[in-house]
Each structure stands twice: as C-alpha cells, then as structure tokens.
Design an enzyme around this catalytic site. Structure first.
Site, PDB file in Angstrom:
ATOM      1  N   GLN A  46       0.801  -1.017  -0.084  1.00  7.49           N
ATOM      2  CA  GLN A  46      -0.007  -0.096   0.131  1.00  7.49           C
ATOM      3  C   GLN A  46       0.940   1.188   0.188  1.00  7.49           C
ATOM      4  O   GLN A  46       2.015   1.233   0.742  1.00  7.49           O
ATOM      5  CB  GLN A  46      -0.777  -0.063   1.156  1.00  7.49           C
ATOM      6  CG  GLN A  46      -1.963   1.273   1.396  1.00  7.49           C
ATOM      7  CD  GLN A  46      -2.752   1.002   2.481  1.00  7.49           C
ATOM      8  OE1 GLN A  46      -3.529  -0.057   2.359  1.00  7.49           O
ATOM      9  NE2 GLN A  46      -2.993   1.973   3.229  1.00  7.49           N
ATOM     10  N   ASN A  48       0.868   5.663   0.180  1.00  8.48           N
ATOM     11  CA  ASN A  48      -0.270   6.829   0.647  1.00  8.48           C
ATOM     12  C   ASN A  48       0.343   7.961   0.218  1.00  8.48           C
ATOM     13  O   ASN A  48       1.669   8.203   0.356  1.00  8.48           O
ATOM     14  CB  ASN A  48      -0.494   6.834   2.263  1.00  8.48           C
ATOM     15  CG  ASN A  48      -1.309   5.359   2.578  1.00  8.48           C
ATOM     16  OD1 ASN A  48      -2.017   4.847   1.725  1.00  8.48           O
ATOM     17  ND2 ASN A  48      -0.950   4.805   3.488  1.00  8.48           N
ATOM     18  N   ARG A  59       1.328  16.040  12.069  1.00 10.29           N
ATOM     19  CA  ARG A  59       0.749  14.891  11.865  1.00 10.29           C
ATOM     20  C   ARG A  59       1.268  13.571  12.652  1.00 10.29           C
ATOM     21  O   ARG A  59       2.322  13.563  12.543  1.00 10.29           O
ATOM     22  CB  ARG A  59       0.350  14.482  10.138  1.00 10.29           C
ATOM     23  CG  ARG A  59      -0.513  15.448   9.332  1.00 10.29           C
ATOM     24  CD  ARG A  59      -0.527  14.734   8.175  1.00 10.29           C
ATOM     25  NE  ARG A  59      -1.302  15.735   7.069  1.00 10.29           N
ATOM     26  CZ  ARG A  59      -2.691  15.798   6.968  1.00 10.29           C
ATOM     27  NH1 ARG A  59      -3.043  14.556   7.273  1.00 10.29           N
ATOM     28  NH2 ARG A  59      -3.168  16.482   6.055  1.00 10.29           N
ATOM     29  N   HIS A  62       1.412   8.483  15.165  1.00  7.24           N
ATOM     30  CA  HIS A  62       0.537   7.294  15.141  1.00  7.24           C
ATOM     31  C   HIS A  62       1.488   5.927  14.953  1.00  7.24           C
ATOM     32  O   HIS A  62       2.434   5.869  14.261  1.00  7.24           O
ATOM     33  CB  HIS A  62      -0.278   7.419  13.735  1.00  7.24           C
ATOM     34  CG  HIS A  62      -1.130   8.592  13.609  1.00  7.24           C
ATOM     35  ND1 HIS A  62      -0.994   9.320  12.574  1.00  7.24           N
ATOM     36  CD2 HIS A  62      -1.915   9.351  14.543  1.00  7.24           C
ATOM     37  CE1 HIS A  62      -1.976  10.494  12.763  1.00  7.24           C
ATOM     38  NE2 HIS A  62      -2.057  10.427  13.938  1.00  7.24           N
ATOM     39  N   LYS A  72       6.864   1.317   7.485  1.00  4.57           N
ATOM     40  CA  LYS A  72       6.810   2.182   6.488  1.00  4.57           C
ATOM     41  C   LYS A  72       8.134   2.725   6.066  1.00  4.57           C
ATOM     42  O   LYS A  72       8.933   2.882   6.735  1.00  4.57           O
ATOM     43  CB  LYS A  72       5.578   3.176   6.810  1.00  4.57           C
ATOM     44  CG  LYS A  72       6.134   4.028   8.134  1.00  4.57           C
ATOM     45  CD  LYS A  72       4.862   4.908   8.592  1.00  4.57           C
ATOM     46  CE  LYS A  72       3.806   4.266   9.473  1.00  4.57           C
ATOM     47  NZ  LYS A  72       2.978   4.938  10.188  1.00  4.57           N
ATOM     48  N   TYR A 132       4.123   7.765   1.494  1.00  6.69           N
ATOM     49  CA  TYR A 132       4.379   6.482   2.382  1.00  6.69           C
ATOM     50  C   TYR A 132       4.371   5.248   1.610  1.00  6.69           C
ATOM     51  O   TYR A 132       3.266   5.106   0.876  1.00  6.69           O
ATOM     52  CB  TYR A 132       3.379   6.405   3.491  1.00  6.69           C
ATOM     53  CG  TYR A 132       3.097   7.657   4.438  1.00  6.69           C
ATOM     54  CD1 TYR A 132       3.700   7.505   5.722  1.00  6.69           C
ATOM     55  CD2 TYR A 132       2.328   8.552   3.830  1.00  6.69           C
ATOM     56  CE1 TYR A 132       3.338   8.499   6.563  1.00  6.69           C
ATOM     57  CE2 TYR A 132       2.138   9.909   4.670  1.00  6.69           C
ATOM     58  CZ  TYR A 132       2.464   9.693   6.084  1.00  6.69           C
ATOM     59  OH  TYR A 132       2.205  10.824   6.887  1.00  6.69           O
TER      60      TYR A 132
END
Length: 176
Positions: A46, A48, A59, A62, A72, A132
């Site tokens: 994936q 992003n 941000r 997380h 990541k 990412y």
C-alpha cells in the site's frame, strides 16, 4: 541507496545516490534486493500520500498495534518536514527513545520506520507532500497514537505547531 541505522532499533535513514548529467539527476528510491539485504521488508502493498497546505502542520504520532503493526518508508516529495519516530515496542532495546530527521524534496532522504514504532511529522514549508510505502494494509481497529508533546518522550520539534487534528492533540499521556 545508502542505509544508515539511527538511534531507534531497526529504523534506517535512507539516502539516494543521484546520477547527475546535463539533464538533471536520476536516483533509485526503491529496490527489493537492497531493502532485503538490509533486513528490511521487501513487500509494500500500500502507498499513501499526505498533502499539507501550511507550514507548522503536525500529523502524528501514529502507529498500528499487533497483529497489524506496519512498517513504512516515508519520503518528502515536495517541500520540507521534520520526521519523528518513537519506539513504543515493549522489549525493544530502544524502548522510549525517539529520533528525528529533516526530510525534504531537495535532500531526497527517506526514513524506514519499523512496525510498532510511532510516527509523526511537522511540516517546515507550505505545500509539503509526504509519501508512504506501507508493509501492510491499513487496519483501523488497530490504530493507536501518542501526543506530540507527551512529557514521557520530550520530543524536540524545530518549529511551532500551528495546525493539528483534534485527535492528535488529545492522545492521553503514554504509560508503559
């Protein structure tokens, strides 16, 4: 690519090696063989991108909890950011330690963030884009986070935080 271990166990600062000529430059930002030779994941199913309008946008911090913790690779594709990771993996030799680095479109550095390590960034310029590559698909039921200014970590941010989501500002104090 040049892989440099940083002060959080398993994390790496990755620098590209541009080949320059009269047209400009060309550099590799991903190679499965090079990542796997460093002991890093070879699959990132994936990708992003985060678009950030204003300098001072924070941000994070997380992470996803097991069994869906994800590694990541983070890269600034436009603008500039200060990227920060915090080791919250119980049993890790660097548990509780944080690391920060400036990633910019100009320096083309990337940061490999191991699974289970919290991640966040502060934009240093308007119109900063962050890409990412994720080692797993997002799992909303496993989301967790830390507050950017939690006294348990004393993260030093290089600029004032001006924009932050209410959720990111409200994470409770971290208690191991």
């Amino acid at each position: 690519m040049i892989f440099t271990p940083v002060s959080v166990s398993g994390a790496m600062l990755i620098e590209v090696e541009p080949q320059r000529d009269e047209r400009g430059a060309f550099a590799r930002i991903w190679c499965r063989r090079e990542f796997e030779a460093q002991g890093l994941p070879g699959e990132f199913p994936q990708g992003n991108i985060s678009f950030n309008t204003h300098a001072g946008t924070l941000r994070g911090m997380h992470y996803l909890t097991p069994p869906r913790a994800e590694a990541k690779v983070v890269r600034c594709s436009r603008g500039a950011m200060h990227d920060v990771i915090v080791d919250v993996r119980p049993g890790s030799p660097t548990y509780g330690r944080w690391y920060g680095a400036d990633l910019t479109a100009v320096n083309a550095r990337m940061l490999f963030v191991p699974a289970g390590v919290a991640h966040g960034f502060l934009t240093l310029m308007d119109d900063t884009d962050v890409t990412y590559q994720m080692s797993d698909y997002h799992a909303p039921g496993n989301e967790a986070g830390l507050r950017w200014n939690d006294p348990a970590f004393n993260i030093v941010w290089p600029a004032e935080v001006r924009v932050i989501a209410p959720r990111d500002a409200a994470w409770p104090d971290f208690h191991p």
